[in-house]
Design an enzyme around this catalytic site. Structure first.
Site, PDB file in Angstrom:
ATOM      1  N   CYS A 137       0.625  -0.676  -0.167  1.00  0.00           N
ATOM      2  CA  CYS A 137       0.319  -0.024  -0.425  1.00  0.00           C
ATOM      3  C   CYS A 137       0.893   1.260   0.139  1.00  0.00           C
ATOM      4  O   CYS A 137       1.039   2.502  -0.019  1.00  0.00           O
ATOM      5  CB  CYS A 137      -0.851  -0.353   1.409  1.00  0.00           C
ATOM      6  SG  CYS A 137      -1.651  -1.378   1.627  1.00  0.00           S
ATOM      7  N   TRP A 160     -21.439  19.094  17.352  1.00  0.00           N
ATOM      8  CA  TRP A 160     -21.868  18.138  16.765  1.00  0.00           C
ATOM      9  C   TRP A 160     -21.212  17.768  15.391  1.00  0.00           C
ATOM     10  O   TRP A 160     -21.269  18.684  14.409  1.00  0.00           O
ATOM     11  CB  TRP A 160     -23.331  19.070  15.545  1.00  0.00           C
ATOM     12  CG  TRP A 160     -24.524  19.724  16.763  1.00  0.00           C
ATOM     13  CD1 TRP A 160     -24.918  20.591  16.749  1.00  0.00           C
ATOM     14  CD2 TRP A 160     -25.512  18.209  16.932  1.00  0.00           C
ATOM     15  NE1 TRP A 160     -26.057  20.849  18.255  1.00  0.00           N
ATOM     16  CE2 TRP A 160     -26.286  19.313  18.185  1.00  0.00           C
ATOM     17  CE3 TRP A 160     -25.800  16.714  16.950  1.00  0.00           C
ATOM     18  CZ2 TRP A 160     -27.636  18.792  19.102  1.00  0.00           C
ATOM     19  CZ3 TRP A 160     -26.854  16.446  18.028  1.00  0.00           C
ATOM     20  CH2 TRP A 160     -27.822  17.231  18.578  1.00  0.00           C
TER      21      TRP A 160
END
Ligand SMILES: Cc1cc2nc3c(=O)[nH]c(=O)nc-3n(C[C@H](O)[C@H](O)[C@H](O)COP(=O)(O)OP(=O)(O)OC[C@H]3O[C@@H](n4cnc5c(N)ncnc54)[C@H](O)[C@@H]3O)c2cc1C
Length: 444
Positions: free
Chosen positions: A43, A432
């Site tokens: 990777c 949030w």
């Protein structure tokens, strides 16, 4: 003493060998690897080619010498060409000497991985037309760049293709990407597809969608890629149109094959044949969202499967529960992540699926360095069971995908996501969190 032979020495094979030896030092373990390297971080190859990682050897986690110190024999440039399971013997070709020899086993682990598809197009065997899978491939691409290639054409707009578009571009090449579909990063869903296109174009990468490659042209070396929309100049071409399992030995053994021809195993990574295990990209996996077998060839899965197989071979209790299809990739400054099903995949799997995409910020509104983050949530209408999520953002922000991945393991609902107690401080998000914003919007 039980003799274990492992075929394939990268993520799955070396994890199985290492774990089995750690759990039961009395095991006699030999790993045969066809290429010249074992245990490397495939990777990381794009980041070596980009120049970000100074040399390829940095990707090596273990060498045969290191494995020998741990009591595991690993032999590179050795291809297992045949398995005689009745006699429990493998035939091995030493690719350096050309000689063939035999070896006995009690337990066999197939960790043969996958290989890139090389479409049978005119000119595909010209010099300068490459694929990328192994260390040797990465070294060849590094050399091509060092020889002064100016223009790279990448065939295929999946995550490997786009990581390589960035890599070549960072290495100073002009880059074009040709994709036959109408979007890039198809398995990451529509929002990452659109934003990846924007990012590539902003970085000067030429992208041709809905475009078929017809041929590669040149004398001995590729000079042009002929496509359904005209010719593109190329000094080098990377063909990155997907992979297929290396299932030849599995087929010869008569093992049960599933999606894409990958080997079917149980949760202990046992194939149907006694004392034969299979791990990594050569296997099919249980998809915990669809409940079906799937082929999701990824490095972390191969490692986890190898570890489980190693424990089982050493006589321990272990189980590979399956996957939810979690993946992440970076295209220049943008990061794209997915888990579970995209809206399209959920419908194709027969779910009555609903989805919503929200855009928020990855830091508090007043905090410097904030970036947009797009969260797509996919759920089942009626039950509100979460089916998947895709996140597009910058830096590490899309790693939030792991929260949804964990929830998918527990068949959680949108409400479960909305009720989570997530970490908050202004440098990391709004009060949030973008995941909670997305869940609340979805519940409205
Ligand atoms: C450029 C690139 C980027 C990637 N990025 C990511 C990423 O970011 N995240 C991620 O999760 N995954 C990534 N992957 C995928 C990941 O590398 C694979 O999922 C992982 O390597 C699979 O491990 P494996 O051991 O199953 O198979 P492989 O890595 O394919 O290893 C199998 C080995 O078996 C050997 N072999 C095959 N047949 C024989 C035989 N008959 N005898 C002896 N040896 C044999 C092969 O030579 C090969 O070396 C990437 C892959 C590439 C190419």
């Amino acid at each position: 003493m039980t003799k274990v032979v492992v075929v394939g020495g990268v993520a799955g094979g070396m994890s199985a060998a290492s774990k089995a030896k750690r759990e039961d030092p009395s095991l006699d373990i030999t790993v045969y690897e066809k290429s010249g390297y074992i245990s490397y971080g495939a990777c990381g190859m794009p980041y070596v080619i980009s120049g970000q990682i100074p040399k390829l050897e940095k990707l090596l986690a273990r060498t045969p010498e290191k494995m020998a110190e741990r009591g595991v024999t690993a032999r590179v440039n050795c291809e297992v060409t045949e398995v005689d399971h009745a006699r429990r013997r493998v035939t091995v070709r030493d690719l350096a000497s050309g000689k063939t020899f035999g070896d006995a086993y009690d337990v066999l682990v197939l960790a043969t991985g996958a290989r890139p598809v090389r479409p049978k197009l005119p000119g595909v065997d010209l010099g300068g037309v490459y694929t990328l899978r192994q260390m040797e491939d990465a070294a060849t691409l590094q050399e091509a760049v060092a020889r002064g290639a100016k223009r790279a054409v990448i065939v295929g707009g999946s995550y490997v293709g786009l990581e390589m578009a960035e890599a070549f571009s960072e290495a100073g090449l002009e880059v074009a990407v040709v994709e036959r579909l109408d979007r890039l990063l198809a398995s990451f869903g529509p929002v990452p597809s659109k934003l990846a296109l924007e990012e590539l174009e902003a970085r000067g990468v030429e992208v041709s969608l809905n475009t078929e490659v017809l041929a590669f042209e040149g004398e001995e070396h590729v000079r042009h890629v002929l496509t359904s929309r005209g010719a593109l100049e190329a000094d080098l071409v990377l063909v990155s149109v997907g992979v297929r399992p290396n299932n030849e030995l599995a087929k010869a053994l008569g093992l049960t094959l599933g999606p894409a021809g990958a080997v079917v195993t149980d949760a202990q990574l046992r194939t149907g044949l006694e004392d034969v295990y299979a791990v990594g990209d050569v296997t099919a996996v249980h998809h915990l969202v669809t409940g079906s077998l799937a082929w999701v060839p990824l490095g972390d899965t191969a490692n986890r499967q190898g570890r489980v197989a190693g424990e089982v071979i050493a006589g321990k209790e272990a189980r590979f529960r399956g996957v939810v299809g979690t993946a992440i990739t970076k295209v220049f400054d943008r990061t794209f992540a997915t888990t579970g099903l995209t809206p399209e995949a959920a419908s194709a799997a027969g779910f009555k699926a609903k989805s919503t995409t929200t855009e928020s910020r990855d830091r508090a509104g007043y905090y410097p360095g904030r970036h947009p983050i797009h969260v797509t949530l996919v759920w089942e209408e009626g039950t509100e069971r979460l089916l998947g999520a895709q996140i597009a953002g910058y830096g590490d922000a899309p790693k939030r995908i792991d929260v949804v991945a964990a929830l998918l393991f527990g068949r959680a609902s949108l409400r479960d996501l909305a009720d989570l107690d997530l970490a908050y401080a202004p440098p990391f998000g709004g009060v949030w969190d973008p995941l909670l914003v997305a869940a609340n919007v979805a519940l409205e």
